[in-house]
Design an enzyme around this catalytic site. Structure first.
Site, PDB file in Angstrom:
ATOM      1  N   HIS A   1       0.902  -1.377  -0.019  1.00  0.00           N
ATOM      2  CA  HIS A   1       0.123  -0.221   0.011  1.00  0.00           C
ATOM      3  C   HIS A   1       0.741   1.241   0.166  1.00  0.00           C
ATOM      4  O   HIS A   1       0.294   2.447   0.142  1.00  0.00           O
ATOM      5  CB  HIS A   1      -0.910   0.128   1.335  1.00  0.00           C
ATOM      6  CG  HIS A   1      -1.911   0.868   1.325  1.00  0.00           C
ATOM      7  ND1 HIS A   1      -2.330   2.014   2.210  1.00  0.00           N
ATOM      8  CD2 HIS A   1      -3.079   0.956   0.164  1.00  0.00           C
ATOM      9  CE1 HIS A   1      -3.508   2.468   1.974  1.00  0.00           C
ATOM     10  NE2 HIS A   1      -3.881   2.256   0.875  1.00  0.00           N
TER      11      HIS A   1
ATOM     12  N   HIS B   1      -9.194  11.170   2.077  1.00  0.00           N
ATOM     13  CA  HIS B   1      -8.223  10.139   1.882  1.00  0.00           C
ATOM     14  C   HIS B   1      -6.904  10.285   2.628  1.00  0.00           C
ATOM     15  O   HIS B   1      -6.166   9.369   2.545  1.00  0.00           O
ATOM     16  CB  HIS B   1      -8.037   9.760   0.579  1.00  0.00           C
ATOM     17  CG  HIS B   1      -7.407   8.530   0.091  1.00  0.00           C
ATOM     18  ND1 HIS B   1      -6.063   8.191  -0.133  1.00  0.00           N
ATOM     19  CD2 HIS B   1      -7.921   7.159   0.467  1.00  0.00           C
ATOM     20  CE1 HIS B   1      -5.772   6.940  -0.486  1.00  0.00           C
ATOM     21  NE2 HIS B   1      -7.124   6.456  -0.056  1.00  0.00           N
TER      22      HIS B   1
ATOM     23  N   LYS C   1      -4.062  10.415   5.533  1.00  0.00           N
ATOM     24  CA  LYS C   1      -3.769   9.739   6.680  1.00  0.00           C
ATOM     25  C   LYS C   1      -3.072  10.401   7.611  1.00  0.00           C
ATOM     26  O   LYS C   1      -1.833  10.414   7.340  1.00  0.00           O
ATOM     27  CB  LYS C   1      -3.191   8.206   6.482  1.00  0.00           C
ATOM     28  CG  LYS C   1      -4.273   7.384   5.458  1.00  0.00           C
ATOM     29  CD  LYS C   1      -3.546   7.452   4.022  1.00  0.00           C
ATOM     30  CE  LYS C   1      -4.105   6.637   2.957  1.00  0.00           C
ATOM     31  NZ  LYS C   1      -5.588   6.264   3.020  1.00  0.00           N
TER      32      LYS C   1
ATOM     33  N   ASP D   1      -0.086  17.269  19.812  1.00  0.00           N
ATOM     34  CA  ASP D   1       0.125  18.578  20.596  1.00  0.00           C
ATOM     35  C   ASP D   1       0.778  19.598  19.627  1.00  0.00           C
ATOM     36  O   ASP D   1       1.591  20.334  20.243  1.00  0.00           O
ATOM     37  CB  ASP D   1       1.164  18.226  21.518  1.00  0.00           C
ATOM     38  CG  ASP D   1       0.763  17.517  22.834  1.00  0.00           C
ATOM     39  OD1 ASP D   1      -0.781  17.573  22.999  1.00  0.00           O
ATOM     40  OD2 ASP D   1       1.290  17.107  23.774  1.00  0.00           O
TER      41      ASP D   1
END
Length: 473
Positions: A215, A391, A393, A398
């Site tokens: 992926h 889409h 990720k 913080d």
């Protein structure tokens, strides 16, 4: 005939159950698979081989060991380790970096320039510009290569660069790029691109490979310019191809010593796909000068890893947060430890915001994701639903550390896929991505607990059903 079938079934079931007992790491999951194998003859054992085998323990993806493979134990990272070793002032950051280095072999490295690419258009524009500068080699791998204008532009650049003497190597996932036309692959090969599929579906290996995909999204140019993130090679990132509209994604351009880590990942995957060790030569591992002030740590894991490092990274980022955690992900189906970690952080007063897409390219993923919402809303997590197909990720801790990459919050990314994230220890970069994240939240709808509780009963049924399949999604 029935006796023969019974014997065959018994042998298959015996082998499958033996594998579960030897290599199963989760008791409840193991017991579930044993029941499936016993009560669903033949199909249960096949399903286990496809979806249940613990490849990390079974070593199904162990590559042949050669002297040259010492590369993967930092042979060619030695100059970065000595010259660019980071001395963290923060104990939490040092411990996180050490955890990820020990589990995935890649250290945190200083001296990098990081450019944030907020969408597909920005990503492709910068990719094309940097590809045009290549003098020696281009290494490129994506989960998805799709025919269209973006791929054609890359082809034209490659054609020009090969004429200039630049070496180009390309690998693509056999399932993710299943729609890529054979004539397109042939076209790239005809101009001199060394192109290989990763884990092609073959008769003898289908049971062992079909559920385990590469992926990753990586480009390495001349060893000192790299790209990674969530963007694939497809027109859907720049134009509407379906009712989902333009896919919204985050990507990074990294320049500096940390690119060596991306190069090592590519080399290992290229060797896995081609069985070619030519990239172990020193000319593909130049000494890289400092290009900026960012500390970057590349995080990678897959079925051949000893540890689920992407999972460790996400748990670690949540664990060290004192004030805020921002998460953007299209497939938020966390494992139980990760879910509990988020809940504990929220209950301890950490502000947590989760951004997910309103629509999904997978019905099962959509309803499975929604099945986690009540637990999160009950502890105060704010959930925003984007009208665009998000889409990206991303996880920001913080406003000091940010991860951008290919790893989703799901079992597939933690256990079954080859994934790569870039972890940036840089407040400036973290705040830039955080600003974009909060802007997206402002444009999205905030889900309330009351609204979620009032959803239709059939939605609850679909969510419960979909959650059963979350380990397979």
């Amino acid at each position: 005939m029935l006796t023969l079938l019974f014997v065959v079934y018994f042998v298959i079931a015996f082998i499958a159950v033996g594998s579960i007992i030897l290599y199963g790491s989760n008791p409840s999951r193991s017991l579930g698979w044993i029941l499936v194998i016993i009560f669903i003859p033949f199909a249960g054992a096949i399903a286990y081989l496809l979806f249940g085998v613990n490849r990390r323990e079974f070593k199904i993806f162990t590559l042949k060991r050669t002297v040259q493979r010492k590369l993967y134990d930092k042979k060619h990272l030695k100059h970065n380790l000595s010259k660019n070793k980071v001395l963290f002032e923060s104990l939490e950051h040092r411990k996180l970096a050490e955890l990820l280095e020990n589990s995935s072999k890649f250290p945190a490295i200083e001296g990098n320039k990081v450019t944030v690419l907020n969408n597909g258009a920005d990503a492709y524009r910068t990719m094309f510009q940097k590809l045009e500068t290549a003098k020696k080699f281009i290494h490129i791998q994506f989960y998805i290569f799709e025919d269209g204008d973006v791929l054609e532009k890359i082809y034209q650049i490659f054609k020009k660069k090969i004429a200039e003497g630049v070496e180009i190597r390309m690998i693509y996932d056999a399932i993710g790029s299943f729609g890529l036309k054979r004539k397109s692959i042939k076209k790239f090969k005809e101009i001199g691109v060394e192109a290989y599929p990763v884990m092609p579906i073959k008769f003898g290996s289908i049971l062992f490979a079909i559920n385990f995909r590469n992926h990753r999204k990586i480009i390495v140019i001349d060893g000192d310019i790299g790209f990674t993130g969530g963007v694939n090679i497809s027109d859907k990132y720049v134009s509407s191809q379906s009712e989902l509209g333009i896919w919204d994604d985050e990507h990074l351009c990294i320049e500096g010593p940390a690119v060596e880590s991306l190069q090592n990942i590519f080399i290992k995957d290229y060797y896995f796909a081609s069985n070619n060790e030519e990239l172990l030569e020193d000319k593909y591992h130049p000494v890289i000068e400092n290009k900026g002030d960012s500390v970057v740590q590349i995080v990678a894991s897959g079925p051949d890893s000893n540890y689920p490092t992407i999972l460790y990274q996400y748990i670690g980022l949540i664990d060290i947060a004192k004030e805020s955690i921002y998460i953007a992900n299209p497939y938020f189906m966390p494992s139980r430890p990760l879910l509990e970690g988020i809940k504990m952080a929220a209950l301890s007063g950490v502000q947590i915001k989760l951004l997910v897409p309103q629509k999904s390219d997978s019905i099962l993923a959509k309803y499975s994701m929604q099945s986690y919402f009540k637990e999160l809303l009950n502890v105060g997590v704010k959930i925003y639903r984007s009208s665009n197909f998000l889409h990206s990720k991303i996880i920001i801790s913080d406003n000091e550390i940010v991860s951008v990459g290919s790893g989703n919050f799901d079992h597939r990314s933690f256990e079954q896929n080859f994934e790569t994230n870039a972890l940036i220890y840089d407040k400036k970069v973290a705040k830039e991505i955080s600003k974009n994240f909060l802007s997206d939240c402002d444009k999205s709808s905030l889900l309330t607990l009351k609204e979620h509780n009032n959803r239709a009963f059939y939605n609850k049924i679909l969510e419960g059903f979909a959650r059963l399949f979350s380990p397979l999604l």
